[in-house]
Enzyme design. Structure first.
Site, PDB file in Angstrom:
ATOM      1  N   TYR A 106       0.860  -1.196   0.000  1.00 19.33           N
ATOM      2  CA  TYR A 106       0.000   0.000   0.000  1.00 19.33           C
ATOM      3  C   TYR A 106       0.886   1.233   0.000  1.00 19.33           C
ATOM      4  CZ  TYR A 106      -3.139   3.710   1.363  1.00 19.33           C
ATOM      5  OH  TYR A 106      -3.837   4.883   1.375  1.00 19.33           O
ATOM      6  N   GLU A 115      -2.949   7.666  -4.325  1.00 16.91           N
ATOM      7  CA  GLU A 115      -2.980   6.354  -3.672  1.00 16.91           C
ATOM      8  C   GLU A 115      -2.759   5.256  -4.701  1.00 16.91           C
ATOM      9  OE1 GLU A 115      -5.852   4.706  -0.339  1.00 16.91           O
ATOM     10  OE2 GLU A 115      -6.725   4.313  -2.320  1.00 16.91           O
TER      11      GLU A 115
END
Length: 391
Positions: free
Chosen positions: A109, A197
Site C-alpha cells: 500500500y 494512492e
C-alpha cells in the site's frame, strides 16, 4: 475532484510510474478488441467508477478467453455497481478498463496525503497492500509506515530509500521503489493533488514494481490552473445535487435528511446542522451561500436545495457581516415567488441591515416564518416539517 483509475494511471505514467498496459472500452465488443491489441493469455476487466472496493462488488474480473472478456464486459456496462463506498444507490458503469494480467508476488500500500495539522505532504505505506488503509490500520497497525516530507526540499532519494527498506523490499528493487516514490511525490505536488494512492503497488514475478491500481483526487480550488485535470472530470460519477451547485459556484454537500439549509459561512452551516439534529430533525444538505451573496445567488441556492426531492422544509440562517440581510431577504422573497415554494420556510437573519431584511420579509406577505436565534429557528423548522409531514 476524483478521476477514474485509467486516467490516474496515465497521469502517473507521465511522471515515470510503471503501470500495466491497458485500454478503455465503452462496449463489450470494444473490450474484446482491447484484448487483441494487448495480446497475452489473461486480462483484467475493471469497471471504471469513482469508488474503491470494486473487486468485492464484482467490478473487477480476471479473464482467460475473449469470450470471458465479452461476458464480463456485458455484465458490468450499464449496470450500477454498489460498494460500501458508493452507498446503496451505487454508481453507473459507463466505461471499462481492460489491461494485461500481472504476475503478483508481493502487494504494497502506498499513499500520499496532505496532513493539515503538520501542513506537510505525508507518505503512508504498508507491506500489507491490497487492503483498504482503514482495514490495515485496524488489523495490522504496526505495518503502517508514516513519513513527512519537508516542503523546503521535497522528497529526497534518501527518504524514499528509507521508506523502501522499511517495506522489506529486496535490495535489488530499491532503485525502482525510489523512482516510484519520487514520481508519486512530484505528481502530487505538480498537479495540486489532494491524494495519490496506489493500492496495490505490486512486485511482479519478473522483478518489476508496478502500480496495479491508482486513485488520484485533486484540490478543486486549484483546478483553474490545471485545465488538463479539469477535463478529466466525469460528472456522471458525482452526486447530481452537488454537481449542480458546484457548477454555479456554491459550496454544497448533499446529506440524507429532509430539512434543506441555506447558510452563510462554513462554521455557521455546521452549527446549523447540529441544531437541526438537536431539535429532532435531519438536515438534507450543507450549503454555504458565501460572503456578499446577491439575490441571484440566494435564488440559485434555493434551486440547489430543491434539486433534492427529499427536502420537505427549508431553513435560512444568515449572520451578515460581509453579507447584507436586505440582499438575502430580497433573494428569499424572489425564490419563494419564482419557485412557487409550497414547503415550510423559516428564516433567521442577524447582522448588517437586519431591520431592512426583516421588513422586506414582512412586507412580502408571503408564508415565511421568522426567528431571532438559531435555536429558535431550528425548533420552528423541525416543528413545521413534522406538522407538514403529518398533515
Amino acid at each position: 475532484m476524483d478521476i477514474h483509475e485509467y486516467q490516474a494511471k496515465e497521469l502517473l505514467r507521465g511522471f515515470g510510474v510503471n503501470v500495466p498496459r491497458g485500454g478503455i472500452a465503452y462496449s463489450p465488443e470494444q473490450a474484446v478488441y482491447r484484448t487483441q491489441e494487448l495480446s497475452g493469455e489473461r486480462w483484467v476487466v475493471k469497471a471504471q467508477i469513482h469508488s474503491g472496493a470494486r473487486g468485492k462488488a464484482g467490478g473487477v474480473k480476471i479473464c482467460a478467453t475473449e469470450r470471458e472478456v465479452l461476458e464480463a464486459a456485458d455484465s458490468m456496462l450499464g449496470k450500477r455497481l454498489v460498494t460500501h463506498q458508493t452507498g446503496p444507490q451505487g454508481k453507473l458503469v459507463g466505461r471499462l478498463y481492460v489491461e494485461e494480467a500481472t504476475d503478483i508476488q508481493q502487494e504494497i500500500y502506498l499513499g500520499f496525503v496532505m496532513d493539515r495539522k503538520d501542513e506537510r505532504i505525508v507518505v503512508v505505506a504498508s507491506a500489507e497492500g491490497g487492503m483498504e488503509i482503514e482495514d490495515i490500520s485496524a488489523e495490522k497497525p504496526d505495518s503502517i509506515i508514516r513519513s513527512v516530507v519537508d516542503p523546503a526540499v521535497g522528497m529526497e532519494a534518501f527518504q524514499a530509500r528509507e521508506i523502501a527498506f522499511s517495506l522489506g523490499l529486496d535490495p535489488a528493487l530499491i532503485p525502482q521503489a525510489v523512482k516510484t516514490l519520487i514520481a508519486c511525490y512530484k505528481a502530487f505536488q505538480e498537479l495540486d493533488a489532494a491524494m495519490v494512492e496506489i493500492n496495490p503497488l505490486v512486485v511482479t514475478g519478473a522483478g518489476e514494481i508496478v502500480a496495479l491500481d491508482a486513485k488520484l483526487s485533486f484540490d478543486e480550488n486549484a483546478l483553474f490552473r490545471r485545465p488538463q485535470i479539469s477535463e478529466l472530470r466525469d460528472k456522471s460519477q458525482e452526486d447530481s445535487r452537488e454537481t449542480y451547485a458546484s457548477d454555479r459556484g456554491l459550496n454544497y454537500i448533499g446529506l440524507d435528511g429532509q430539512i434543506g439549509c441555506v447558510v452563510n459561512g462554513a462554521g455557521l452551516a455546521m452549527a446549523t446542522l447540529d441544531m437541526i439534529k438537536m431539535a429532532g430533525g435531519e438536515p438534507a444538505n450543507f450549503l454555504d451561500v458565501g460572503g456578499g451573496a446577491s439575490p441571484d445567488r440566494v435564488l440559485k441556492s434555493f434551486r440547489a436545495v430543491l434539486n433534492d426531492p427529499n427536502v420537505e422544509a427549508i431553513l435560512v440562517n444568515i449572520f451578515a457581516g460581509i453579507n447584507r440581510c436586505d440582499w438575502i431577504a430580497e433573494g428569499v422573497v424572489r425564490a419563494v415567488r419564482e419557485l412557487e415554494l409550497k414547503i415550510p420556510l423559516v428564516v433567521r437573519l442577524s447582522g448588517t441591515n437586519v431591520e431592512e431584511g426583516r421588513k422586506i420579509l414582512a412586507d412580502s406577505k408571503l408564508d415565511i416564518t421568522t426567528a431571532d436565534t438559531l435555536a429558535e429557528a431550528a425548533e420552528k423548522v423541525v416543528a413545521a416539517w413534522k406538522s407538514n409531514a403529518q398533515g
